[in-house]
Design a protein around this motif. Structure first.
Motif, PDB file in Angstrom:
ATOM      1  N   ILE A  88       0.834  -1.198   0.000  1.00 30.64           N
ATOM      2  CA  ILE A  88       0.000   0.000   0.000  1.00 30.64           C
ATOM      3  C   ILE A  88       0.871   1.251   0.000  1.00 30.64           C
ATOM      4  N   GLU A  89       1.984   1.186   0.702  1.00 28.58           N
ATOM      5  CA  GLU A  89       2.867   2.348   0.791  1.00 28.58           C
ATOM      6  C   GLU A  89       3.628   2.628  -0.508  1.00 28.58           C
ATOM      7  N   ASP A  90       3.489   1.775  -1.509  1.00 26.12           N
ATOM      8  CA  ASP A  90       4.072   2.054  -2.818  1.00 26.12           C
ATOM      9  C   ASP A  90       3.172   2.973  -3.649  1.00 26.12           C
ATOM     10  N   THR A  91       1.989   3.269  -3.145  1.00 24.17           N
ATOM     11  CA  THR A  91       1.075   4.151  -3.857  1.00 24.17           C
ATOM     12  C   THR A  91       1.689   5.532  -4.023  1.00 24.17           C
ATOM     13  N   ALA A  92       1.755   5.993  -5.264  1.00 25.80           N
ATOM     14  CA  ALA A  92       2.380   7.282  -5.575  1.00 25.80           C
ATOM     15  C   ALA A  92       2.271   7.543  -7.071  1.00 25.80           C
ATOM     16  N   VAL A  93       2.631   8.749  -7.455  1.00 24.46           N
ATOM     17  CA  VAL A  93       2.871   9.040  -8.870  1.00 24.46           C
ATOM     18  C   VAL A  93       4.336   8.713  -9.149  1.00 24.46           C
ATOM     19  N   TYR A  94       4.550   7.919 -10.151  1.00 27.47           N
ATOM     20  CA  TYR A  94       5.903   7.485 -10.502  1.00 27.47           C
ATOM     21  C   TYR A  94       6.393   8.262 -11.726  1.00 27.47           C
ATOM     22  N   TYR A  95       7.631   8.741 -11.637  1.00 32.44           N
ATOM     23  CA  TYR A  95       8.233   9.524 -12.704  1.00 32.44           C
ATOM     24  C   TYR A  95       9.514   8.866 -13.184  1.00 32.44           C
ATOM     25  N   CYS A  96       9.710   8.840 -14.485  1.00 36.38           N
ATOM     26  CA  CYS A  96      11.021   8.470 -15.003  1.00 36.38           C
ATOM     27  C   CYS A  96      11.769   9.755 -15.336  1.00 36.38           C
ATOM     28  N   SER A  97      13.080   9.652 -15.372  1.00 33.70           N
ATOM     29  CA  SER A  97      13.896  10.848 -15.562  1.00 33.70           C
ATOM     30  C   SER A  97      15.227  10.463 -16.174  1.00 33.70           C
ATOM     31  N   VAL A  98      15.880  11.442 -16.763  1.00 29.98           N
ATOM     32  CA  VAL A  98      17.168  11.213 -17.414  1.00 29.98           C
ATOM     33  C   VAL A  98      18.219  12.166 -16.868  1.00 29.98           C
ATOM     34  N   ALA A  99      19.358  11.596 -16.482  1.00 31.19           N
ATOM     35  CA  ALA A  99      20.542  12.377 -16.136  1.00 31.19           C
ATOM     36  C   ALA A  99      21.541  12.125 -17.258  1.00 31.19           C
ATOM     37  N   TYR A 100      21.923  13.174 -17.991  1.00 30.98           N
ATOM     38  CA  TYR A 100      22.750  12.937 -19.169  1.00 30.98           C
ATOM     39  C   TYR A 100      24.231  13.112 -18.858  1.00 30.98           C
ATOM     40  N   TYR A 112      19.044  14.974 -12.177  1.00 28.54           N
ATOM     41  CA  TYR A 112      18.286  14.621 -13.370  1.00 28.54           C
ATOM     42  C   TYR A 112      17.730  15.871 -14.034  1.00 28.54           C
ATOM     43  N   THR A 113      17.807  15.886 -15.356  1.00 28.90           N
ATOM     44  CA  THR A 113      17.408  17.078 -16.097  1.00 28.90           C
ATOM     45  C   THR A 113      16.036  16.938 -16.747  1.00 28.90           C
TER      46      THR A 113
END
Length: 125
Positions: A88-100, A112-113
Motif C-alpha cells: 500500500i505504501e508504494d502508492t504514488a505518482v511514478y516519474y522516469c527521468s534522465v541524467a545525461y 536529473y534534467t
C-alpha cells in the motif's frame, strides 16, 4: 527536444505486480542514466531506482530492493520498472527521468534534467 513518455500505471491489490515503461526520444546523449522516482501526496519526491544506460548498472532504494527491478531495451531507448509484491505504501505518482553525460547511478532528483509526465500507481488492500 528530449521527450520521456511513461506508461503502465494503474491500480492493483497489495501483493500484485505492475510494470512501468519509459521511452526516451529526441536526444543525442552518448551516456546517461534513467532514474525512477515517486511522489506520494504530501511527501517529497523519493528515489526508487536507476539504471546506467551504457553499463546496465542499477541502484535501488532500500524500500524497494528485492521487489522492484529496472531493465532497459538499449535499442528501443526504453526502460522498464518491474514492481512485484506491491505494498500500500508504494502508492504514488511514478516519474522516469534522465541524467545525461553520466555513466553512474545518480540518486538525487537534482542530478536529473529531463522528466516524464508521471503515472499513477495505486495499491489497495
Amino acid at each position: 527536444q528530449v521527450q520521456l513518455v511513461e506508461s503502465g500505471g494503474g491500480s492493483v491489490q497489495a501483493g500484485g505486480s505492475l510494470r512501468l515503461s519509459c521511452g526516451v526520444s529526441g536526444h543525442t546523449f552518448s551516456s546517461y542514466a534513467m532514474g525512477w522516482f515517486r511522489q506520494a501526496p504530501g511527501k517529497e519526491r523519493e528515489f526508487v531506482g536507476t539504471i546506467s544506460w551504457n553499463l546496465g548498472d542499477t541502484l535501488y532504494a532500500d524500500s524497494v530492493k528485492g521487489r522492484f527491478s529496472i531493465s532497459r531495451d538499449y535499442y528501443k531507448n526504453t526502460a522498464y520498472l518491474q514492481m512485484n509484491s506491491l505494498k500500500i505504501e508504494d502508492t504514488a505518482v511514478y516519474y522516469c527521468s534522465v541524467a545525461y553525460n553520466v555513466d553512474g547511478t545518480p540518486q538525487y532528483p537534482g542530478e536529473y534534467t529531463y522528466w516524464g509526465q508521471g503515472t499513477q500507481v495505486t495499491v489497495s488492500s
